[in-house]
Design a protein around this motif. Structure first.
Motif, PDB file in Angstrom:
ATOM      1  N   LEU A 168      61.635  24.194   2.124  1.00 42.45           N
ATOM      2  CA  LEU A 168      60.452  24.223   2.985  1.00 42.45           C
ATOM      3  C   LEU A 168      59.175  24.095   2.163  1.00 42.45           C
ATOM      4  O   LEU A 168      59.098  24.578   1.025  1.00 42.45           O
ATOM      5  N   SER A 169      58.175  23.462   2.764  1.00 41.94           N
ATOM      6  CA  SER A 169      56.852  23.385   2.133  1.00 41.94           C
ATOM      7  C   SER A 169      55.748  23.737   3.121  1.00 41.94           C
ATOM      8  O   SER A 169      54.601  23.937   2.726  1.00 41.94           O
ATOM      9  N   GLU A 170      56.089  23.828   4.414  1.00 41.60           N
ATOM     10  CA  GLU A 170      55.080  24.172   5.417  1.00 41.60           C
ATOM     11  C   GLU A 170      54.872  25.681   5.480  1.00 41.60           C
ATOM     12  O   GLU A 170      55.680  26.472   4.981  1.00 41.60           O
ATOM     13  N   SER A 171      53.807  26.096   6.112  1.00 41.91           N
ATOM     14  CA  SER A 171      53.429  27.501   6.170  1.00 41.91           C
ATOM     15  C   SER A 171      54.484  28.352   6.881  1.00 41.91           C
ATOM     16  O   SER A 171      55.003  27.977   7.934  1.00 41.91           O
ATOM     17  N   THR A 172      54.812  29.496   6.270  1.00 43.43           N
ATOM     18  CA  THR A 172      55.700  30.472   6.912  1.00 43.43           C
ATOM     19  C   THR A 172      54.977  31.790   7.157  1.00 43.43           C
ATOM     20  O   THR A 172      55.559  32.720   7.707  1.00 43.43           O
ATOM     21  N   HIS A 173      53.709  31.873   6.738  1.00 43.51           N
ATOM     22  CA  HIS A 173      52.929  33.104   6.841  1.00 43.51           C
ATOM     23  C   HIS A 173      51.687  32.847   7.682  1.00 43.51           C
ATOM     24  O   HIS A 173      51.155  31.726   7.704  1.00 43.51           O
ATOM     25  N   GLU A 174      51.230  33.866   8.350  1.00 48.01           N
ATOM     26  CA  GLU A 174      50.060  33.723   9.223  1.00 48.01           C
ATOM     27  C   GLU A 174      48.831  33.211   8.482  1.00 48.01           C
ATOM     28  O   GLU A 174      47.965  32.562   9.061  1.00 48.01           O
ATOM     29  N   HIS A 175      48.746  33.502   7.183  1.00 50.83           N
ATOM     30  CA  HIS A 175      47.578  33.098   6.403  1.00 50.83           C
ATOM     31  C   HIS A 175      47.713  31.692   5.832  1.00 50.83           C
ATOM     32  O   HIS A 175      46.867  31.254   5.051  1.00 50.83           O
ATOM     33  N   GLY A 176      48.801  31.007   6.176  1.00 46.10           N
ATOM     34  CA  GLY A 176      48.915  29.596   5.827  1.00 46.10           C
ATOM     35  C   GLY A 176      49.718  29.254   4.594  1.00 46.10           C
ATOM     36  O   GLY A 176      49.752  28.095   4.187  1.00 46.10           O
ATOM     37  N   SER A 177      50.386  30.216   3.976  1.00 52.07           N
ATOM     38  CA  SER A 177      51.163  29.946   2.763  1.00 52.07           C
ATOM     39  C   SER A 177      52.655  29.861   3.072  1.00 52.07           C
ATOM     40  O   SER A 177      53.146  30.493   4.008  1.00 52.07           O
ATOM     41  N   CYS A 178      53.372  29.098   2.259  1.00 47.00           N
ATOM     42  CA  CYS A 178      54.831  28.992   2.396  1.00 47.00           C
ATOM     43  C   CYS A 178      55.474  29.999   1.445  1.00 47.00           C
ATOM     44  O   CYS A 178      55.813  29.680   0.300  1.00 47.00           O
ATOM     45  N   LEU A 179      55.631  31.222   1.916  1.00 50.77           N
ATOM     46  CA  LEU A 179      56.138  32.310   1.074  1.00 50.77           C
ATOM     47  C   LEU A 179      57.639  32.532   1.248  1.00 50.77           C
ATOM     48  O   LEU A 179      58.287  33.123   0.378  1.00 50.77           O
ATOM     49  N   ASP A 180      58.176  32.096   2.380  1.00 49.39           N
ATOM     50  CA  ASP A 180      59.604  32.264   2.673  1.00 49.39           C
ATOM     51  C   ASP A 180      60.283  30.903   2.523  1.00 49.39           C
ATOM     52  O   ASP A 180      59.700  29.870   2.867  1.00 49.39           O
ATOM     53  N   ASN A 181      61.526  30.919   2.039  1.00 46.40           N
ATOM     54  CA  ASN A 181      62.155  29.631   1.775  1.00 46.40           C
ATOM     55  C   ASN A 181      63.661  29.778   1.644  1.00 46.40           C
ATOM     56  O   ASN A 181      64.190  30.898   1.554  1.00 46.40           O
ATOM     57  N   PHE A 182      64.325  28.638   1.642  1.00 43.27           N
ATOM     58  CA  PHE A 182      65.741  28.541   1.295  1.00 43.27           C
ATOM     59  C   PHE A 182      65.840  27.761  -0.010  1.00 43.27           C
ATOM     60  O   PHE A 182      65.278  26.665  -0.127  1.00 43.27           O
ATOM     61  N   ILE A 183      66.552  28.309  -0.985  1.00 43.68           N
ATOM     62  CA  ILE A 183      66.853  27.597  -2.224  1.00 43.68           C
ATOM     63  C   ILE A 183      68.326  27.214  -2.162  1.00 43.68           C
ATOM     64  O   ILE A 183      69.187  28.070  -1.955  1.00 43.68           O
ATOM     65  N   VAL A 184      68.639  25.932  -2.340  1.00 44.27           N
ATOM     66  CA  VAL A 184      70.017  25.465  -2.151  1.00 44.27           C
ATOM     67  C   VAL A 184      70.430  24.519  -3.273  1.00 44.27           C
ATOM     68  O   VAL A 184      69.584  23.947  -3.972  1.00 44.27           O
TER      69      VAL A 184
END
Length: 504
Positions: A168-184
């Motif tokens: 993922l590269s899109e925002s996952t947080h309300e403040h606009g950052s991509c802090l959550d992700n899947f590493i595969v």
């Protein structure tokens, strides 16, 4: 039903169970992974309908943090506690499960925002290196990394080096950052950020990874040139025994006239001769180089075999282990990495008895063979330093010890323990000794192992046969022959099983 993995930073669990139940009811994921559950006891992590707590990490006190994995009730799984060696409170919090039906290992991760990025990158690199010891499996790290993985060069280099990628590269947080992700390390069907109102649990949006259907094959990520994407198979240079060809069917176990373990009778073989170790640390064999090029059948009429392998789990590998044992019928099976916490979980190999066992190590002996458990050597066991179990076979005047070094353990501490064992065994000069070890680092290129030669012991396998040499056999007797089996012979991990023949 589409198999998917959902990750959510819940920022609490007890007050979010109702929302979590709505999410799983509408999505029915294979696995629900959660970070920041805030619980200090695994017993409090229950109440997700239709799901079982598969693995979790809890901080001792209610200090926020913590991770958990919930597995759908119709899915067989195994907790992979061995992968949690790098789990550290307030630094890298992890928990893992394996889903054999999908050839998949899922790890949930939480990195607190205040923790060192440099330390995180170092620990992440070590974690991915451990994953790469099982390259035939697919791995997912689902987590709140509090780092924009696609933008952080240092973390990106760690992922690239080990053949992993963020999804993922899109925002996952309300403040606009991509802090959550899947590493595969494979190509899933799809990933997305779940932005529906029903999905909102905290200031982090849940994220979803959809696996390909079971009829499709998940494609592994192309690994860098320094990494191998397939299990290594070594061909021994000093053994006359042939490995299986890479295209042989592991379930049928085709026979070979040169293969070591097709007939065994350890009870009828003569006593083993003690070996004389030259001062330069090399060993002399009673078998000539010319003999080593001849078929095994021309060398020995009777032979005994001991097989050592790392299982990386036991319960999910029972079919493979039983097929292997039934076909080859070795006198002794030495196993490390079984992950069983109770003895009864290990007593399932047909025609074999569990002779000795300990944390992550076990020795199985054919039913007709007499043995004595050597519990006196258990004093060297220390859970996070050295795992050990031993037994003695009187008819062969042979003491067999299984040992494993946990990944996180200091090499120096482990080798100090091993040095103590060697000293103890040297007091039994009239007996023969075999140490089968899952050392988990290159023992042949480590100065820590110099004491092996100084104490008149020797390694059976050289760096020509095992490179890197993470497993090996150590003996203090001569006239033995070792064979590195192809991974195809028993697919229980990415490491090659080791076989030791004691010729008559």
């Amino acid at each position: 039903m589409t198999d998917k993995i959902i990750f959510a930073n819940t920022q609490g669990f007890l007050n979010k169970k109702e929302k979590l139940n709505k999410i799983v009811e509408s999505n029915k994921p294979l696995v629900l992974a959660a970070a920041e559950h805030f619980q200090s006891d695994r017993a409090d992590l229950k109440g997700i309908e239709g799901y079982t707590l598969g693995a979790a990490f809890c901080r001792e006190r209610k200090e926020r943090g913590g991770v958990a994995i919930f597995v759908r009730n119709d899915v067989d799984y195994e907790e992979r506690a061995d992968l949690n060696v790098l789990c550290q409170k307030k630094a890298l919090e992890v928990a893992s499960v394996e889903v054999p039906s999908r050839n998949l290992i899922v790890t949930v991760t939480y990195r607190p925002p205040s923790s060192s990025k440099q330390k995180f990158n170092s620990q992440l690199g070590e974690m991915l290196e451990i994953f790469n010891l099982e390259p035939h499996k697919n791995h997912v790290m689902a987590g709140d990394f509090n780092i924009e993985l696609s933008k952080n060069t240092s973390t990106g280099n760690v992922l690239d080096k080990n053949g992993f990628k963020p999804m993922l590269s899109e925002s996952t947080h309300e403040h606009g950052s991509c802090l959550d992700n899947f590493i595969v390390d494979f190509d899933p069907s799809k990933t997305r950020v779940m932005r529906e109102k029903i999905d909102k649990l905290s200031d982090h949006h849940p994220i979803e990874l959809i696996l390909r259907s079971s009829k499709q094959k998940d494609k592994k990520v192309s690994l860098p040139t320094q990494l191998s994407s397939t299990p290594r198979s070594s061909t021994p240079t000093k053994s006359a025994f042939n490995n299986r060809s890479s295209n042989s069917n592991p379930t049928k176990f085709p026979s070979s006239t040169h293969y070591l373990s097709t007939s065994l009778d350890i009870s009828k073989s003569p006593s083993i001769k003690k070996c004389a170790i030259p001062s330069d640390g090399t060993s002399k064999s009673n078998v000539s180089k010319e003999d080593l090029r001849r078929p095994v059948s021309a060398l020995f009429n009777k032979k005994d075999a001991i097989v050592f392998f790392n299982t990386t789990g036991f319960k999910s590998k029972m079919d493979q282990i039983n097929e292997f044992a039934n076909f080859h019928q070795p006198s002794v099976l030495v196993v490390t990495g079984h992950l069983q916490t109770e003895k009864k979980g290990l007593e399932k190999i047909k025609d074999y008895r569990l002779g000795s066992w300990g944390y992550r190590v076990a020795i199985f002996v054919r039913n007709e063979l007499t043995y004595n458990t050597r519990s006196d050597l258990d004093c060297y066991h220390e859970k996070n330093v050295m795992n050990i179990c031993s037994l003695e076979i009187p008819s062969q005047n042979l003491v067999i010890t299984a040992t494993q070094k946990p990944y996180k353990t200091s090499r120096k501490l482990f080798c100090t323990k091993l040095d103590g064992i060697l000293k103890e065994l040297m007091n039994e000069s009239q007996k023969n000794h075999l140490i089968a070890g899952g050392f988990n680092f290159d023992c042949l290129n480590s100065k820590n192992f110099e004491m092996v030669y100084k104490k008149d012991f020797k390694f059976v396998f050289s760096s020509n046969e095992l490179n890197p040499c993470l497993d090996n056999l150590i003996v203090d007797f001569d006239n033995v022959m070792g064979n590195v089996l192809s991974n195809e012979s028993i697919q229980v991990s990415n490491r090659s099983p080791l076989e030791l023949a004691i010729p008559s």
